[in-house]
Design a protein around this motif. Structure first.
Motif, mmCIF file in Angstrom:
data_model
loop_
_atom_site.group_PDB
_atom_site.id
_atom_site.type_symbol
_atom_site.label_atom_id
_atom_site.label_comp_id
_atom_site.label_asym_id
_atom_site.label_seq_id
_atom_site.Cartn_x
_atom_site.Cartn_y
_atom_site.Cartn_z
ATOM 1 N N LEU A 61 1.441 10.729 3.767
ATOM 2 C CA LEU A 61 2.335 9.627 3.409
ATOM 3 C C LEU A 61 3.716 9.826 4.015
ATOM 4 O O LEU A 61 4.322 8.869 4.498
ATOM 5 N N GLY A 62 4.218 11.041 4.028
ATOM 6 C CA GLY A 62 5.546 11.296 4.595
ATOM 7 C C GLY A 62 5.636 10.894 6.057
ATOM 8 O O GLY A 62 6.605 10.257 6.481
ATOM 9 N N VAL A 63 4.636 11.247 6.837
ATOM 10 C CA VAL A 63 4.618 10.887 8.266
ATOM 11 C C VAL A 63 4.463 9.376 8.415
ATOM 12 O O VAL A 63 5.141 8.750 9.236
ATOM 13 N N LEU A 64 3.610 8.787 7.620
ATOM 14 C CA LEU A 64 3.428 7.330 7.660
ATOM 15 C C LEU A 64 4.744 6.617 7.360
ATOM 16 O O LEU A 64 5.145 5.696 8.086
ATOM 17 N N LYS A 65 5.435 7.049 6.302
ATOM 18 C CA LYS A 65 6.708 6.418 5.933
ATOM 19 C C LYS A 65 7.750 6.569 7.039
ATOM 20 O O LYS A 65 8.509 5.635 7.307
ATOM 21 N N HIS A 66 7.774 7.723 7.676
ATOM 22 C CA HIS A 66 8.711 7.956 8.788
ATOM 23 C C HIS A 66 8.503 6.907 9.882
ATOM 24 O O HIS A 66 9.460 6.271 10.333
ATOM 25 N N HIS A 67 7.270 6.715 10.298
ATOM 26 C CA HIS A 67 6.973 5.747 11.356
ATOM 27 C C HIS A 67 7.180 4.310 10.884
ATOM 28 O O HIS A 67 7.619 3.456 11.661
ATOM 29 N N TYR A 68 6.894 4.055 9.627
ATOM 30 C CA TYR A 68 7.081 2.713 9.075
ATOM 31 C C TYR A 68 8.568 2.342 9.065
ATOM 32 O O TYR A 68 8.940 1.219 9.383
ATOM 33 N N GLN A 69 9.420 3.323 8.728
ATOM 34 C CA GLN A 69 10.872 3.085 8.717
ATOM 35 C C GLN A 69 11.398 2.835 10.127
ATOM 36 O O GLN A 69 12.263 1.983 10.331
ATOM 37 N N ILE A 70 10.881 3.555 11.108
ATOM 38 C CA ILE A 70 11.268 3.328 12.501
ATOM 39 C C ILE A 70 10.900 1.894 12.900
ATOM 40 O O ILE A 70 11.698 1.173 13.496
ATOM 41 N N GLN A 97 0.838 -1.203 0.000
ATOM 42 C CA GLN A 97 0.000 0.000 0.000
ATOM 43 C C GLN A 97 0.872 1.252 0.000
ATOM 44 O O GLN A 97 0.604 2.204 -0.732
ATOM 45 N N ILE A 98 1.910 1.249 0.822
ATOM 46 C CA ILE A 98 2.835 2.389 0.869
ATOM 47 C C ILE A 98 3.510 2.562 -0.494
ATOM 48 O O ILE A 98 3.629 3.680 -1.000
ATOM 49 N N GLU A 99 3.929 1.458 -1.103
ATOM 50 C CA GLU A 99 4.570 1.534 -2.416
ATOM 51 C C GLU A 99 3.612 2.096 -3.460
ATOM 52 O O GLU A 99 4.008 2.903 -4.300
ATOM 53 N N PHE A 100 2.343 1.694 -3.410
ATOM 54 C CA PHE A 100 1.353 2.232 -4.339
ATOM 55 C C PHE A 100 1.208 3.736 -4.136
ATOM 56 O O PHE A 100 1.199 4.512 -5.101
ATOM 57 N N MET A 101 1.134 4.177 -2.871
ATOM 58 C CA MET A 101 0.985 5.608 -2.587
ATOM 59 C C MET A 101 2.218 6.388 -3.028
ATOM 60 O O MET A 101 2.104 7.508 -3.534
ATOM 61 N N GLU A 102 3.416 5.805 -2.865
ATOM 62 C CA GLU A 102 4.637 6.459 -3.342
ATOM 63 C C GLU A 102 4.592 6.623 -4.866
ATOM 64 O O GLU A 102 4.913 7.701 -5.388
ATOM 65 N N ASP A 103 4.199 5.562 -5.569
ATOM 66 C CA ASP A 103 4.088 5.637 -7.025
ATOM 67 C C ASP A 103 3.067 6.692 -7.435
ATOM 68 O O ASP A 103 3.271 7.446 -8.392
ATOM 69 N N PHE A 104 1.969 6.759 -6.699
ATOM 70 C CA PHE A 104 0.909 7.732 -6.981
ATOM 71 C C PHE A 104 1.451 9.151 -6.831
ATOM 72 O O PHE A 104 1.210 10.013 -7.681
ATOM 73 N N GLU A 105 2.211 9.398 -5.770
ATOM 74 C CA GLU A 105 2.776 10.733 -5.553
ATOM 75 C C GLU A 105 3.841 11.079 -6.594
ATOM 76 O O GLU A 105 3.975 12.246 -6.965
ATOM 77 N N ARG A 106 4.584 10.072 -7.070
ATOM 78 C CA ARG A 106 5.559 10.328 -8.133
ATOM 79 C C ARG A 106 4.874 10.875 -9.393
ATOM 80 O O ARG A 106 5.498 11.548 -10.204
ATOM 81 N N GLN A 107 3.591 10.558 -9.555
ATOM 82 C CA GLN A 107 2.829 11.034 -10.706
ATOM 83 C C GLN A 107 2.128 12.369 -10.423
ATOM 84 O O GLN A 107 1.321 12.835 -11.219
ATOM 85 N N GLY A 108 2.443 12.969 -9.268
ATOM 86 C CA GLY A 108 1.909 14.292 -8.950
ATOM 87 C C GLY A 108 0.675 14.298 -8.061
ATOM 88 O O GLY A 108 0.124 15.359 -7.787
#
Length: 178
Positions: free
Chosen positions: A126-135, A95-106
């Protein structure tokens, strides 16, 4: 593959509220957001009642909703929790990867999170989610605590009938322009 049975995949209060919101946004010409169904493969069908009683997920889901709001493409997932934190196990890497791809498209990607215990809703970027996911992936905390949610991105029920997530989304988009 995950399985669905009569105890699972019932409509959540959060999703029902978002669906009403999205219909209201469409009526007001503010947004056009569609619920993305999770593809399932039926295994057992009660022919007398005409209902699926057992099925499995046909493929990984992406996000719950996708569409456009006032010229901005958006996608988001709805998550609710009875705990004092959002378990990151509820958010999957695909899901995170899909959202990253979506944001890459603007586009803009986020979660709408409902804390049942506090009866409060938040937009989680997404940025905050990714931060916590990486932790979490590094061996740290496996959830995002309620106190970590930004009150600036709280979502309120307005007009007595819908969850106005476009307000905090606009606030977030404006903050990126600075």
């Amino acid at each position: 593959m995950g399985y669905w049975n009569t105890r699972g995949l019932r409509g959540s209060v959060l999703e029902e509220t978002i669906n009403v919101t999205n219909e209201k946004y469409r009526e007001l010409h503010l947004a056009m957001i569609q619920k993305i169904p999770t593809p399932i493969k039926p295994i057992t069908i009660d022919k007398a009642k005409g209902v699926i009683t057992l099925a499995y997920f046909d493929q990984k889901s992406t996000v719950d909703y996708i569409g456009v709001a006032q010229g901005t493409s958006i996608c988001f997932d709805a998550k609710e929790t009875t705990k004092e934190a959002l378990p990151l196990a509820n958010v999957h890497l695909h899901q995170i990867e899909f959202m990253e791809d979506f944001e890459r498209q603007g586009g803009e990607s986020f979660l709408i999170v409902y804390f049942k215990k506090y009866d409060r809703y938040f937009l989680l970027t997404l940025g905050v989610l990714k931060h916590h996911y990486q932790i979490s992936a590094g061996g740290g905390r496996k959830s995002i605590s309620y106190s970590a949610f930004d009150p600036e991105y709280e979502i309120f029920i307005e007009g007595g009938m819908y969850l106005n997530y476009l307000k905090p989304l606009a606030k977030f988009i404006d903050s990126k322009k600075v």
